[in-house]
Design an enzyme around this catalytic site. Sequence first.
Site, mmCIF file in Angstrom:
data_model
loop_
_atom_site.group_PDB
_atom_site.id
_atom_site.type_symbol
_atom_site.label_atom_id
_atom_site.label_comp_id
_atom_site.label_asym_id
_atom_site.label_seq_id
_atom_site.Cartn_x
_atom_site.Cartn_y
_atom_site.Cartn_z
ATOM 1 N N HIS A 12 -15.582 1.452 77.340
ATOM 2 C CA HIS A 12 -14.589 0.381 77.295
ATOM 3 C C HIS A 12 -15.148 -0.747 76.433
ATOM 4 O O HIS A 12 -16.305 -1.116 76.586
ATOM 5 C CB HIS A 12 -14.269 -0.126 78.718
ATOM 6 N N HIS A 59 -16.945 -7.542 84.754
ATOM 7 C CA HIS A 59 -17.865 -8.266 83.872
ATOM 8 C C HIS A 59 -17.926 -9.759 84.197
ATOM 9 O O HIS A 59 -18.103 -10.584 83.296
ATOM 10 C CB HIS A 59 -17.456 -8.086 82.417
ATOM 11 N N HIS A 193 -25.441 1.075 74.852
ATOM 12 C CA HIS A 193 -25.195 -0.147 74.088
ATOM 13 C C HIS A 193 -25.946 -1.327 74.685
ATOM 14 O O HIS A 193 -26.238 -1.361 75.862
ATOM 15 C CB HIS A 193 -23.708 -0.474 73.909
ATOM 16 N N GLU A 240 -23.995 0.966 82.189
ATOM 17 C CA GLU A 240 -22.632 1.278 82.668
ATOM 18 C C GLU A 240 -22.396 2.793 82.768
ATOM 19 O O GLU A 240 -21.417 3.216 83.366
ATOM 20 C CB GLU A 240 -21.591 0.671 81.713
HETATM 21 C C1 DHB Z 1 -18.680 -4.401 74.270
HETATM 22 C C2 DHB Z 1 -18.993 -3.374 75.164
HETATM 23 C C3 DHB Z 1 -18.794 -3.531 76.528
HETATM 24 O O1 DHB Z 1 -19.100 -2.593 77.465
HETATM 25 C C4 DHB Z 1 -18.228 -4.689 77.026
HETATM 26 O O2 DHB Z 1 -17.986 -4.768 78.346
HETATM 27 C C5 DHB Z 1 -17.921 -5.727 76.162
HETATM 28 C C6 DHB Z 1 -18.150 -5.587 74.774
HETATM 29 C C7 DHB Z 1 -18.891 -4.260 72.805
HETATM 30 O O3 DHB Z 1 -19.486 -3.277 72.343
HETATM 31 O O4 DHB Z 1 -18.429 -5.139 72.053
HETATM 32 FE FE FE Z 2 -18.749 -3.281 79.561
#
Ligand code: DHB
Ligand code: FE
Length: 279
Positions: A12, A59, A193, A240
């Site tokens: 997401h 979040h 990420h 996550e």
């Molecule tokens: C991004 C990824 C995430 O899981 C999130 O919650 C907010 C931003 C991103 O890669 O920009």
């Molecule tokens: Fe996220």
Amino acid sequence: MAKIVGGISMSHVPAIGNAIAKNLQQDPYWKPFFDGFPPVRAWLDKVKPDVAVVFYNDHGLNFFLDKQPTFAVGAAPQYVNSDEGWGIPSLPPFAGDLDLSWHIINQVTRKDFDLTTCQEMVVDHAFTLPLKLLWPQDGPCPIRTVPICINTVQHPLASARRCYRLGQAVGQAIDSWDKDLRVVVIGTGGLSHQLDGERAGFINKEFDLKFVESLTADPEWSTQYSIEELVELTGTQGIELLMWLATRGALTGKVRQESFNYHIPISNTAAGLLVLENQ
Ligand code: DHB
Ligand code: FE
């Protein structure tokens, strides 16, 4: 009896909302990501779920640092989209399924999980965008939902093993539901990420692919790692992927990989989309 048709695990990213609002599905940057969805929608048309049980991580919207439950289950008639902004049109509220919510809460609590029950719950991009990608039609999302939120915001986090076990308890609760319902389990977050700090932009393709492969045949493989090791391997937000593990835990039957799409990057994220059918 209720039937779990399968699990869909996916990333997401708020920027997806902007891409949908601006109709950028064919844009070269977005196309490899959006192209993952038609086969998944075709599978949904075939298995026809009535309800989605959604593992996701808030979040800082519904829960902030002052109160941060490890596991929280929605038991509300509806879930209102109240995202962090970005100027995109907000989505209509998502219908709940109160009976199934309370059945899951009762059964999972009996298996010694301490849950926070939420009779009001606002939902952010982690909940709304995956559902919009899977059911893109105008108007309200056509299926009922049960959100299950796993803390990934404030340490200490539940271990990977504990999240997998939570998923198993949720799956067993659904299986024991005495109603003729078809349930799809959805997990949203990951894959690797990291949004901030020295390793901002960190992505680990090798680990992502190994993790996804493990989910079919050896789902407990990743539970060998501590939260700290998983953060090291996947990034601070890559953690996550716990949602993927909980989703896999909920698949109580024989599991078959139906489809998988992986694209780097969408924003800062290695975007994955996995369908496991529960046979
Ligand atoms: C991004 C990824 C995430 O899981 C999130 O919650 C907010 C931003 C991103 O890669 O920009
Ligand atoms: Fe996220």
